[in-house]
Design a protein around this motif. Structure first.
Motif, short mmCIF file in Angstrom:
data_model
loop_
_atom_site.label_atom_id
_atom_site.label_comp_id
_atom_site.label_asym_id
_atom_site.label_seq_id
_atom_site.Cartn_x
_atom_site.Cartn_y
_atom_site.Cartn_z
N THR A 1 -6.77 -7.01 2.17
CA THR A 1 -7.07 -6.17 3.23
C THR A 1 -7.85 -6.73 3.97
OG1 THR A 1 -6.48 -3.93 1.85
CG2 THR A 1 -7.82 -3.98 4.05
N LEU A 2 -8.74 -7.66 3.58
CA LEU A 2 -10.10 -8.11 4.17
C LEU A 2 -9.51 -9.09 4.71
CD1 LEU A 2 -13.17 -8.22 5.20
CD2 LEU A 2 -12.70 -10.27 2.64
N ALA B 1 -6.41 -4.67 -8.27
CA ALA B 1 -6.93 -4.12 -7.61
C ALA B 1 -7.42 -5.26 -6.66
CB ALA B 1 -7.63 -2.99 -8.06
N ALA B 2 -8.10 -6.09 -7.50
CA ALA B 2 -8.84 -7.38 -6.58
C ALA B 2 -7.67 -7.68 -5.81
CB ALA B 2 -9.35 -8.56 -7.62
N TYR B 3 -6.42 -8.03 -5.29
CA TYR B 3 -5.98 -8.65 -4.90
C TYR B 3 -5.27 -8.08 -3.46
CZ TYR B 3 -1.78 -11.62 -2.72
OH TYR B 3 -1.37 -12.19 -1.67
N ASP B 4 -4.76 -6.62 -3.76
CA ASP B 4 -5.10 -5.38 -2.34
C ASP B 4 -6.34 -5.71 -2.06
OD1 ASP B 4 -3.02 -4.46 -3.75
OD2 ASP B 4 -3.18 -2.91 -4.82
N ASN B 5 -7.25 -5.26 -2.65
CA ASN B 5 -9.15 -6.27 -1.66
C ASN B 5 -8.64 -7.14 -0.81
OD1 ASN B 5 -9.75 -3.68 -2.48
ND2 ASN B 5 -10.42 -4.68 -4.61
N GLY B 6 -8.32 -8.13 -1.85
CA GLY B 6 -8.65 -9.26 -0.82
C GLY B 6 -7.49 -9.06 0.77
N LEU C 1 0.91 -0.91 0.17
CA LEU C 1 -0.27 0.12 -0.15
C LEU C 1 0.95 0.83 -0.08
CD1 LEU C 1 -3.10 -1.32 2.09
CD2 LEU C 1 -2.62 -1.20 -0.16
N SER D 1 -5.20 -9.78 -11.09
CA SER D 1 -5.61 -7.94 -10.92
C SER D 1 -5.03 -7.50 -9.65
CB SER D 1 -7.36 -8.33 -10.78
OG SER D 1 -7.89 -6.95 -10.16
N CYS E 1 -10.51 -16.15 3.18
CA CYS E 1 -9.65 -15.33 1.92
C CYS E 1 -8.36 -15.55 1.89
CB CYS E 1 -9.45 -14.06 2.63
SG CYS E 1 -10.74 -12.87 3.66
#
Length: 280
Positions: free
Chosen positions: A258-259, A251-256, A171, A249, A235
């Motif tokens: 973070t979750l 962006a998808a990896y970053d979101n996952g 990040l 992706s 996750c």
């Protein structure tokens, strides 16, 4: 659920464990990534002193909680802070206080020395001290429960620390933290996470056998901890799927990621509370 109200400073003790876990996880994660890169991280000093601040806060909170453990949970006077004399007495005369002091001294060595072997040795000693200051430590170092607890914490904190630093560095916009590094951590995290699960299951079984059962409050908190573990596993499975997809992706990896980190923090919270509850 009355067990939650038996100790006026239960949350102090839980917060102490959470801070101690995060400090050691951060140092362990830093060692993992420096071993991977074969160089020192650019933000090394920031990570070191953040870990030192967390570990120092953990020491003070743990001593304060232990010193005031006999207070009435519903007495306003029990909300006071332990005096320096009371904390010093714990450090001098109790195994609990000496274990926490050992943790802090090893933490100081880990953050102040640039030699990797010294930092790694200090991290292992911090892990041993944390285990001694837990339920498992009450049985002594020569009991199987202590070593299983040590393995469980070591695997869990290595996984947590590696993921935490990966998220922070990603990040922060580090270009080298890319698909190749994600794949490396995925290969490391799977066996480490499975070892943490196996040792955790063995630890819970030994606790059950020793106590002849578990109290309702302890069992409920253990159930919440397992729910957080299940969410983390889901996750992680999704992130591994993303790594195998041709059209990866970021962006998808970053979101996952973070979750997963969010559920990891929830897991730390439930684990810390669990350490403050009597098993029976």
């Amino acid at each position: 659920m009355n067990r939650l109200f038996d100790h006026a400073h239960l949350l102090d003790g839980a917060l102490a464990r959470a801070c101690a876990y995060m400090a050691l996880a951060m140092l362990s994660g830093m060692q993992l990534w420096e071993w991977r890169l074969q160089r020192l991280l650019a933000w090394r000093q920031y990570f070191n002193w953040t870990a030192f601040a967390l570990g120092s806060a953990a020491l003070l909170l743990a001593l304060n909680s232990a010193a005031l453990s006999g207070e009435d949970a519903f007495n306003a006077a029990a909300m006071s802070v332990a005096s320096p004399g009371e904390m010093l007495e714990l450090l001098r005369f109790s195994a609990f206080g000496q274990a926490w002091l050992a943790y802090w001294l090893c933490l100081l060595a880990a953050v102040s020395c640039r030699k990797s072997w010294v930092a790694r040795t200090a991290c292992l000693a911090m892990l041993g001290a944390l285990a001694l200051a837990s339920h498992a430590g009450e049985l002594g170092m020569w009991n199987w429960t202590y070593w299983i607890d040590l393995a469980h914490m070591g695997c869990a904190l290595l996984w947590l620390g590696g993921m935490s630093l990966m998220l922070v560095l990603r990040l922060a916009g580090n270009s080298w933290m890319s698909l190749r590094e994600f794949s490396f951590f995925s290969r490391v995290a799977l066996p480490v996470f499975l070892l943490a699960l196996a040792s955790g299951a063995a630890r819970a079984w030994l606790q059950y056998a020793e106590e002849g059962g578990l109290g309702w409050t302890y069992a409920a908190m253990l159930g919440l901890k397992l729910a957080a573990v299940a969410a983390i596993a889901a996750c992680a499975w999704q992130l591994r799927r993303l790594l195998r997809q041709p059209g990866f992706s970021m962006a998808a990896y970053d979101n996952g990621l973070t979750l997963e980190f969010f559920f990891a923090l929830v897991l730390v919270l439930f684990t810390s509370l669990l350490t403050q509850l009597p098993p029976d």
